[in-house]
Design a protein around this motif. Structure first.
Motif, PDB file in Angstrom:
ATOM      1  N   ILE A 406       0.834  -1.201   0.000  1.00 53.17           N
ATOM      2  CA  ILE A 406       0.000   0.000   0.000  1.00 53.17           C
ATOM      3  C   ILE A 406       0.867   1.248   0.000  1.00 53.17           C
ATOM      4  N   TRP A 407       1.914   1.234   0.829  1.00 53.54           N
ATOM      5  CA  TRP A 407       2.833   2.366   0.895  1.00 53.54           C
ATOM      6  C   TRP A 407       3.522   2.587  -0.445  1.00 53.54           C
ATOM      7  N   LYS A 408       3.920   1.492  -1.118  1.00 49.46           N
ATOM      8  CA  LYS A 408       4.570   1.590  -2.413  1.00 49.46           C
ATOM      9  C   LYS A 408       3.621   2.146  -3.470  1.00 49.46           C
ATOM     10  N   ASP A 409       2.351   1.722  -3.381  1.00 49.45           N
ATOM     11  CA  ASP A 409       1.359   2.163  -4.364  1.00 49.45           C
ATOM     12  C   ASP A 409       1.061   3.655  -4.277  1.00 49.45           C
ATOM     13  N   LEU A 410       1.439   4.273  -3.172  1.00 53.17           N
ATOM     14  CA  LEU A 410       1.243   5.717  -3.047  1.00 53.17           C
ATOM     15  C   LEU A 410       2.172   6.491  -3.970  1.00 53.17           C
ATOM     16  N   GLY A 411       3.184   5.820  -4.502  1.00 52.58           N
ATOM     17  CA  GLY A 411       4.113   6.463  -5.414  1.00 52.58           C
ATOM     18  C   GLY A 411       5.464   6.724  -4.767  1.00 52.58           C
ATOM     19  N   GLY A 412       6.272   7.456  -5.482  1.00 53.62           N
ATOM     20  CA  GLY A 412       7.600   7.781  -4.980  1.00 53.62           C
ATOM     21  C   GLY A 412       7.566   8.917  -3.980  1.00 53.62           C
ATOM     22  N   THR A 413       8.738   9.400  -3.643  1.00 58.66           N
ATOM     23  CA  THR A 413       8.844  10.473  -2.648  1.00 58.66           C
ATOM     24  C   THR A 413       8.074  11.713  -3.085  1.00 58.66           C
ATOM     25  N   LYS A 414       8.154  12.049  -4.354  1.00 65.25           N
ATOM     26  CA  LYS A 414       7.465  13.226  -4.880  1.00 65.25           C
ATOM     27  C   LYS A 414       5.955  13.098  -4.714  1.00 65.25           C
ATOM     28  N   GLU A 415       5.401  11.925  -5.054  1.00 66.86           N
ATOM     29  CA  GLU A 415       3.951  11.707  -4.946  1.00 66.86           C
ATOM     30  C   GLU A 415       3.502  11.702  -3.479  1.00 66.86           C
ATOM     31  N   LYS A 416       4.322  11.116  -2.606  1.00 65.51           N
ATOM     32  CA  LYS A 416       3.966  11.085  -1.184  1.00 65.51           C
ATOM     33  C   LYS A 416       3.988  12.488  -0.583  1.00 65.51           C
ATOM     34  N   MET A 417       4.946  13.305  -1.002  1.00 62.13           N
ATOM     35  CA  MET A 417       5.013  14.684  -0.519  1.00 62.13           C
ATOM     36  C   MET A 417       3.795  15.479  -1.003  1.00 62.13           C
TER      37      MET A 417
END
Length: 431
Positions: A406-417
């Motif tokens: 689930i955490w990975k599916d949120l995207g990379g650092t840019k997407e999480k920020m």
């Protein structure tokens, strides 16, 4: 019609009737004008009436008013195309007097409410269109109607003629609203057996449920859908910003049909029969779209002054409170013999210092924010549904591995920020 009144109220909706009722109760000579065949014939809302604000006008009204069901459960569905994350609250305290809120059908309720105003002494005239306000030396002194010799005069005119208030606009109180300042809601009343309703919504006799729909119900456009239980009917509808319908080239009735056929909603309404189709504009601009609400000899109330709390889907309670406060102000002005803007400005002060004004200011940027950043509806709600599906699917994968996916599916650092930033921004506009 040649008679002069203390006050003329234009529009027999919740705001206008509340104002006329309180004025008549206070001894004022009041005329209530309604363009429809009867009060409620042209009035539309989702169908929730709030007890406290109505009780401020008619104490113990629930003992005689034509109400549908006291609401004991409120649910909120965050919908994707084939799933929904649902949260809510059900409390038996809401099913006991004095209750919290009720579902109503406006065609029935508004007629009853207007009759209560008439019993207090208000004069109700229907099928009458107010063409313009009569202005003399900068002061509103009456209205001109479409009836023969249709000029009527009063010390104060109260405009309760709805979101598209051409009368207030003609006075220069507000500009023409933009498509992102109003929503278009369409709804149907569906006939369904009383027992079937109670089985499907897990209710007992004289209990009601409301379901608010977000996300895929509006195809990601800023807005909400709703499904409310009445005695032997259901009210189902969807409302979105007019700008969103234009941008996505979606017809309102197509969106309503989409909601009715959504797999999360279809089982609730299966076997029902359409009884009535309704459409209505809703003010969504909020505090930032409010124009002038007071002038010499004139006050603007309810939807005509953009009084809707879009976040909490509240309108009728703000409307009734504004009508009551306007009446109290006019009675004060009548006692002083002063109907100038300075005196009538007491209405604005009372309105903005109470819960109406406080809530309007609290959420003043919310509609603009969520319209500007559509990812809350078309990205984050589906993302939430996918995460819940992964977490609750039992497939032999450890919960630790599920959380990592689930955490990975949120995207990379840019997407999480970006996600964190958007959540912070959302908190800022509704805190």
């Amino acid at each position: 019609m040649s008679e002069k009144f203390d006050c003329i109220v234009v529009g027999a909706g919740p705001a206008g009737i509340s104002c006329a009722h309180e004025l008549a109760k206070g001894g004022a000579k009041v005329l209530l004008l309604e363009r429809g065949e009867y009060p409620g014939s042209k009035n539309v809302m989702g169908g929730v009436l709030y007890r406290k604000m109505m009780e401020d006008v008619v104490p113990d009204f629930w003992k005689e008013a034509p109400l549908e069901r006291p609401i004991v459960e409120q649910r909120f569905m965050m919908m994707d195309k084939e799933s929904a994350v649902t949260v809510g609250y059900k409390g038996m305290e809401w099913g006991k007097e004095p209750y919290n809120n009720f579902t109503v059908l406006r065609a029935k309720f508004d007629q009853w409410f207007a009759e209560k105003a008439v019993q207090q002494g208000a004069v109700l005239i229907c099928e009458t269109v107010v063409l313009e306000c009569i202005v003399e030396n900068g002061k509103v002194v009456g209205v001109r109607t479409d009836r023969p010799n249709g000029e009527v005069y009063a010390d104060v005119v109260v405009l309760a003629d709805g979101v598209n208030s051409l009368l207030a606009q003609s006075l220069g109180f507000h500009k023409e609203y933009k498509p992102d300042e109003v929503a278009l809601a369409t709804m149907e009343i569906l006939k369904l057996d009383k027992g079937v309703i109670e089985d499907r919504f897990n209710l007992e006799d004289n209990q009601g449920c409301t379901i608010e729909l977000f996300g895929d119900a509006t195809k990601g456009i800023l807005g909400t859908g709703f499904l409310y239980t009445n005695k032997d009917t259901l009210s189902i509808g969807v409302g979105t910003l007019l700008s969103g319908l234009i941008k996505h080239k979606i017809k309102p009735y197509e969106l309503l049909e989409y909601v009715k056929n959504h797999p999360m909603i279809r089982p609730y309404i299966q076997g029902s029969e359409p009884q009535e189709y309704l459409a209505h504009l809703i003010p969504e601009g909020g505090f930032n779209s409010m124009g002038r609400i007071v002038g010499d000899g004139v006050i603007v109330i309810g939807d005509a002054s953009q009084l809707v709390n879009a976040i909490h889907r509240e309108g009728s309670n703000l409307a009734m409170t504004s009508g009551r406060l306007a009446a109290e102000t006019i009675l004060t002005a009548k006692a002083a013999g002063d109907f100038t803007e300075n005196m009538l400005g007491l209405y604005r002060t009372r309105l903005m210092s109470g819960f109406v004004g406080q809530d309007m200011q609290k959420y003043k940027d919310s509609t603009h924010h969520f319209d500007k950043f559509p990812q809350y509806f078309d990205e984050y709600i589906p993302m939430m549904n996918r995460a819940m599906s992964q977490m609750f699917t039992v497939d032999g994968t450890s919960k630790w591995d599920k959380q990592k996916k689930i955490w990975k599916d949120l995207g990379g650092t840019k997407e999480k920020m970006k996600l964190a930033r958007d959540m912070y921004r959302a908190w800022r506009v509704i805190k």
